[in-house]
Design a protein around this motif. Structure first.
Motif, PDB file in Angstrom:
ATOM      1  N   ALA A 158       0.833  -1.207   0.000  1.00 40.52           N
ATOM      2  CA  ALA A 158       0.000   0.000   0.000  1.00 40.52           C
ATOM      3  C   ALA A 158       0.867   1.256   0.000  1.00 40.52           C
ATOM      4  O   ALA A 158       0.532   2.259  -0.642  1.00 40.52           O
ATOM      5  CB  ALA A 158      -0.939  -0.007   1.196  1.00 40.52           C
ATOM      6  N   GLY A 159       2.015   1.189   0.719  1.00 40.16           N
ATOM      7  CA  GLY A 159       2.925   2.324   0.711  1.00 40.16           C
ATOM      8  C   GLY A 159       3.501   2.581  -0.676  1.00 40.16           C
ATOM      9  O   GLY A 159       3.582   3.734  -1.135  1.00 40.16           O
ATOM     10  N   ASN A 160       3.918   1.495  -1.347  1.00 39.34           N
ATOM     11  CA  ASN A 160       4.436   1.641  -2.709  1.00 39.34           C
ATOM     12  C   ASN A 160       3.356   2.163  -3.661  1.00 39.34           C
ATOM     13  O   ASN A 160       3.627   2.978  -4.544  1.00 39.34           O
ATOM     14  CB  ASN A 160       4.970   0.306  -3.219  1.00 39.34           C
ATOM     15  CG  ASN A 160       6.241  -0.109  -2.494  1.00 39.34           C
ATOM     16  OD1 ASN A 160       7.003   0.744  -2.011  1.00 39.34           O
ATOM     17  ND2 ASN A 160       6.481  -1.410  -2.391  1.00 39.34           N
ATOM     18  N   TYR A 161       2.160   1.678  -3.466  1.00 39.92           N
ATOM     19  CA  TYR A 161       1.041   2.134  -4.300  1.00 39.92           C
ATOM     20  C   TYR A 161       0.849   3.639  -4.135  1.00 39.92           C
ATOM     21  O   TYR A 161       0.658   4.370  -5.115  1.00 39.92           O
ATOM     22  CB  TYR A 161      -0.231   1.390  -3.913  1.00 39.92           C
ATOM     23  CG  TYR A 161      -1.451   1.821  -4.689  1.00 39.92           C
ATOM     24  CD1 TYR A 161      -1.829   1.150  -5.840  1.00 39.92           C
ATOM     25  CD2 TYR A 161      -2.230   2.906  -4.272  1.00 39.92           C
ATOM     26  CE1 TYR A 161      -2.954   1.546  -6.566  1.00 39.92           C
ATOM     27  CE2 TYR A 161      -3.339   3.313  -4.984  1.00 39.92           C
ATOM     28  CZ  TYR A 161      -3.704   2.624  -6.132  1.00 39.92           C
ATOM     29  OH  TYR A 161      -4.795   3.021  -6.841  1.00 39.92           O
ATOM     30  N   ALA A 162       0.877   4.077  -2.882  1.00 40.17           N
ATOM     31  CA  ALA A 162       0.710   5.512  -2.620  1.00 40.17           C
ATOM     32  C   ALA A 162       1.826   6.320  -3.282  1.00 40.17           C
ATOM     33  O   ALA A 162       1.593   7.405  -3.823  1.00 40.17           O
ATOM     34  CB  ALA A 162       0.684   5.761  -1.119  1.00 40.17           C
ATOM     35  N   ASP A 163       3.067   5.778  -3.244  1.00 38.38           N
ATOM     36  CA  ASP A 163       4.189   6.486  -3.865  1.00 38.38           C
ATOM     37  C   ASP A 163       4.007   6.575  -5.378  1.00 38.38           C
ATOM     38  O   ASP A 163       4.263   7.632  -5.982  1.00 38.38           O
ATOM     39  CB  ASP A 163       5.503   5.769  -3.532  1.00 38.38           C
ATOM     40  CG  ASP A 163       5.825   5.850  -2.048  1.00 38.38           C
ATOM     41  OD1 ASP A 163       5.280   6.741  -1.366  1.00 38.38           O
ATOM     42  OD2 ASP A 163       6.602   4.998  -1.549  1.00 38.38           O
ATOM     43  N   TYR A 164       3.614   5.473  -5.994  1.00 38.00           N
ATOM     44  CA  TYR A 164       3.430   5.477  -7.450  1.00 38.00           C
ATOM     45  C   TYR A 164       2.325   6.439  -7.872  1.00 38.00           C
ATOM     46  O   TYR A 164       2.344   6.981  -8.983  1.00 38.00           O
ATOM     47  CB  TYR A 164       3.109   4.072  -7.956  1.00 38.00           C
ATOM     48  CG  TYR A 164       4.298   3.144  -7.958  1.00 38.00           C
ATOM     49  CD1 TYR A 164       5.516   3.557  -8.476  1.00 38.00           C
ATOM     50  CD2 TYR A 164       4.220   1.859  -7.429  1.00 38.00           C
ATOM     51  CE1 TYR A 164       6.625   2.720  -8.475  1.00 38.00           C
ATOM     52  CE2 TYR A 164       5.322   1.018  -7.427  1.00 38.00           C
ATOM     53  CZ  TYR A 164       6.522   1.455  -7.952  1.00 38.00           C
ATOM     54  OH  TYR A 164       7.601   0.631  -7.945  1.00 38.00           O
ATOM     55  N   ASN A 165       1.345   6.630  -7.007  1.00 40.79           N
ATOM     56  CA  ASN A 165       0.243   7.535  -7.317  1.00 40.79           C
ATOM     57  C   ASN A 165       0.437   8.911  -6.692  1.00 40.79           C
ATOM     58  O   ASN A 165      -0.507   9.702  -6.642  1.00 40.79           O
ATOM     59  CB  ASN A 165      -1.082   6.932  -6.840  1.00 40.79           C
ATOM     60  CG  ASN A 165      -1.538   5.788  -7.737  1.00 40.79           C
ATOM     61  OD1 ASN A 165      -2.183   5.991  -8.758  1.00 40.79           O
ATOM     62  ND2 ASN A 165      -1.184   4.566  -7.350  1.00 40.79           N
ATOM     63  N   GLU A 166       1.672   9.138  -6.199  1.00 43.31           N
ATOM     64  CA  GLU A 166       2.053  10.437  -5.665  1.00 43.31           C
ATOM     65  C   GLU A 166       1.123  10.892  -4.548  1.00 43.31           C
ATOM     66  O   GLU A 166       0.689  12.052  -4.491  1.00 43.31           O
ATOM     67  CB  GLU A 166       2.108  11.481  -6.791  1.00 43.31           C
ATOM     68  CG  GLU A 166       3.117  11.119  -7.880  1.00 43.31           C
ATOM     69  CD  GLU A 166       3.165  12.139  -9.003  1.00 43.31           C
ATOM     70  OE1 GLU A 166       2.329  13.062  -8.975  1.00 43.31           O
ATOM     71  OE2 GLU A 166       4.025  12.016  -9.887  1.00 43.31           O
ATOM     72  N   LEU A 167       0.787   9.942  -3.675  1.00 45.09           N
ATOM     73  CA  LEU A 167       0.016  10.268  -2.482  1.00 45.09           C
ATOM     74  C   LEU A 167       0.993  10.522  -1.346  1.00 45.09           C
ATOM     75  O   LEU A 167       1.837   9.680  -1.043  1.00 45.09           O
ATOM     76  CB  LEU A 167      -0.930   9.127  -2.109  1.00 45.09           C
ATOM     77  CG  LEU A 167      -1.973   8.716  -3.147  1.00 45.09           C
ATOM     78  CD1 LEU A 167      -2.776   7.522  -2.642  1.00 45.09           C
ATOM     79  CD2 LEU A 167      -2.894   9.878  -3.459  1.00 45.09           C
ATOM     80  N   GLY A 168       0.885  11.662  -0.736  1.00 45.28           N
ATOM     81  CA  GLY A 168       1.813  11.987   0.340  1.00 45.28           C
ATOM     82  C   GLY A 168       1.095  12.399   1.602  1.00 45.28           C
ATOM     83  O   GLY A 168      -0.111  12.651   1.609  1.00 45.28           O
TER      84      GLY A 168
END
Length: 623
Positions: free
Chosen positions: A193-203
């Motif tokens: 989920a963390g990687n997913y957030a990074d790929y979708n530029e969720l910070g």
């Protein structure tokens, strides 16, 4: 002897000065530049200027060629870039997800190939201008291709991570009772989920919220799985463990699920104990369930006990119904029936079996005995009840049979059974679905649905009454249709529609001495038919035959497309009775049953509908 040039005075040609004697000790000479080769230099200078002018012309021509070439390159670049980026099959922007990997590299290679194919300028300035244009164009393409590649590849990676997260959540549900698995899968969910957030530029908060949502979904899945397996203790344990980490909506849903499941489980356990207790009546079992103190568990237990009691009653009635069929068949054969055989049966079932026994006894005493019924009492009762269209749909065939079959004549019972089947078939049309998925029986129901729609339309047009409100009138309309369908063996939609059309053109009989002027021929009841026969001076000995033949005569008139009026009915009766009187009693019944069919045959053969022709056709086919 060498000639020494002499200098010139200001304003004189070099070498033009002539020597003269002065009072100095040297000779004063006048000279010219030409004496030193100036004339040749000037000639060379003029030649050089001509060469420079020629060279300037060549340079300007080369610069113009380079300018034209650059413009052509710029024009070609637009088509190249459009195809490179937007081609629906090979374009960079058409490459999606994993297929976008390497798109920018491929784009640069394609650009270099294209750039190399362009004509090279001949001047330094032209080459510099072309190089500058190529550099800017390449940077633009690289920027677009790289951005597209990054977005699509991130989408692909995100989709893979979503699958990984979903698999972990599923494993948490499948192995909800294994703490090690739950711990490992939660770690996997958190990382993915963390990687997913990074790929979708969720910070920031968005990243933390997304990770929490996925962990919450996994925890809820494990709790739901425990509930579905009726492992209520484990479900409560997991809820207590993960409650603080779950999203509020998931925590609330899981809490309700566990609470409800626990209540159901306890209620089921209590109901099982009550139902297993021997010697209790249904009321006593319900009383025991109502003693439970916890309101939620009490309601669940009472509901389950009621359901069990209802199931037992259904099985009891089914057993009685099966026994009723068996005992009825034995009674019809004249075999003795005991009180044990009748145990549990209701009044109508007992009455039916008694009538079957009486009928068998009379038939044994007189082989020619034909069941006459009870003089119309039961038939009148049936007519009154069946005026409500819900009656035939709500009653079972066995119950209907027990109440009427042996209390009415054979012909009357056949009509009642036919009306019951038609009413239930019409009701079943409301539950018909996609025709492609229907069984053969369901296709019949679907066709009946079309019949019903057309019947309602024609009924409304013919009578000006709403079929949904005029239940009695519409039911009579349906019964007449069903009778004509059976008589004509109409199996196709076209045949059935033709019958409805014939019914629609049947004229209203305006004769208040016979029946209400607003009534139609098909709506006459038995009493009105009897009055019609008496008013037409039909002999009393033939009134019963007239009543039985009335529907047949109406159908025959429909076949002939003759309006149903008193005059046409009596003309048909005269023709029918004359034909029937020429036959013996056994042949008359067969003649009446086939009268409408014979009418259809004679009409199709274009023969006159006379008594003689009916008798000839009947006897011909009788042989």
């Amino acid at each position: 002897m060498a000639r020494i040039p002499t200098p010139a005075l200001p304003g004189q040609e070099v070498g033009s000065v002539r020597g003269r004697a002065v009072a100095q000790p040297f000779q004063n000479l006048q000279t010219s530049a030409d004496m030193f080769g100036a004339a040749q230099g000037r000639a060379f200078q003029q030649a050089s200027k001509g060469m420079d002018a020629f060279a300037d012309g060549l340079l300007k021509s080369a610069e113009q060629d380079d300018t034209t070439s650059l413009l052509e390159t710029q024009a070609a670049s637009s088509a190249f870039e459009t195809d490179l980026m937007n081609n629906t099959e090979t374009g960079v922007l058409s490459r999606k997800l994993k297929g976008a990997q390497g798109a920018s590299k491929d784009a640069m290679a394609a650009f270099d190939t294209w750039a190399a194919s362009q004509p090279s300028p001949t001047t330094t300035a032209g080459r510099a201008a072309q190089m500058q244009f190529f550099t800017k164009m390449k940077a633009s393409i690289l920027q677009r291709a790289a951005a597209h590649e990054r977005v699509e590849v991130n989408k692909y990676k995100a989709s893979q991570l979503t699958t990984i997260i979903g698999n972990s959540q599923t494993r948490m549900a499948d192995l909800y009772n294994d703490d090690t698995t739950l711990s490992n899968e939660r770690k996997s969910i958190e990382a993915s989920a963390g990687n997913y957030a990074d790929y979708n530029e969720l910070g920031g908060d968005a990243r933390a919220t997304y990770i929490r949502q996925q962990l919450s979904t996994g925890s809820k899945s494990a709790i739901s799985a425990a509930v579905s397996k009726q492992d209520y203790v484990r479900a409560q344990t997991l809820l207590d463990r993960y409650s603080d980490e779950m999203m509020p909506e998931d925590r609330e849903a899981a809490a309700k699920l566990v609470q409800g499941a626990t209540t159901k489980g306890e209620g089921q356990k209590a109901a099982d104990g009550i139902m297993a207790t021997p010697g209790l009546s249904p009321d006593q079992r319900l009383a025991e369930a109502r003693k439970i103190s916890n309101p939620a568990i009490r309601d669940e237990a009472v509901s389950r006990v009621k359901s069990r009691i209802d199931e037992a009653e259904i099985f009891r009635k089914r057993a009685i119904a099966d026994r009723f069929d068996s005992v009825s068949e034995r009674a019809a054969r004249g075999e003795p029936v005991s009180e044990a055989d009748l145990e549990g049966m209701d009044y109508y079932q007992r009455k039916h079996i008694q009538a079957a026994s009486d009928n068998a006894r009379k038939l044994a005493a007189d082989p020619d005995y034909n069941r006459p019924g009870d003089g119309g009492v039961s038939m009148d009762a049936y007519r009154e009840k069946s005026a409500d269209p819900r009656y035939l749909v709500g009653i079972g065939l066995r119950e209907l049979k027990a109440e009427y079959e042996l209390n009415v004549s054979k012909a009357e019972w056949d009509m009642i059974a036919s009306e019951w089947r038609s009413a239930n078939l019409a009701a079943a049309t409301l539950r018909a679905s996609d025709d492609k998925k229907l069984t053969e029986e369901q296709r019949k129901v679907s066709m009946a649905s079309s019949d019903l729609a057309l019947l309602k339309t024609t009924f409304r047009a013919t009578t000006s009454n709403n079929p949904d409100k005029d239940h009695t009138g519409f039911l009579a309309w349906q019964m007449e249709f069903n009778r004509q369908v059976l008589a004509a063996n109409a199996t196709t939609p076209a045949q059935r529609a033709e019958i409805i059309n014939r019914m629609a053109v049947s004229k209203v009989v305006y004769d208040t001495t016979l029946w209400e002027s607003s009534a139609q021929a098909f709506q006459l009841n038995e009493k009105q038919i009897k009055n019609l026969a008496e008013d037409a001076d039909v002999p009393s000995s033939q009134i019963a035959i007239f009543k039985e033949a009335y529907p047949i005569m109406s159908s025959s008139l429909n076949v002939q497309k003759v309006p149903i009026t008193r005059a046409s009915i009596m003309a048909e009766w005269k023709k029918l009775s004359t034909s029937a009187n020429s036959l013996d009693p056994q042949q008359r019944a067969v003649f009446l049953a086939n009268y409408q069919t014979m009418t259809s045959v004679l009409v199709s053969q274009s023969k006159a509908l006379t008594s003689d022709n009916y008798v000839i056709l009947f006897k011909k086919n009788l042989r």
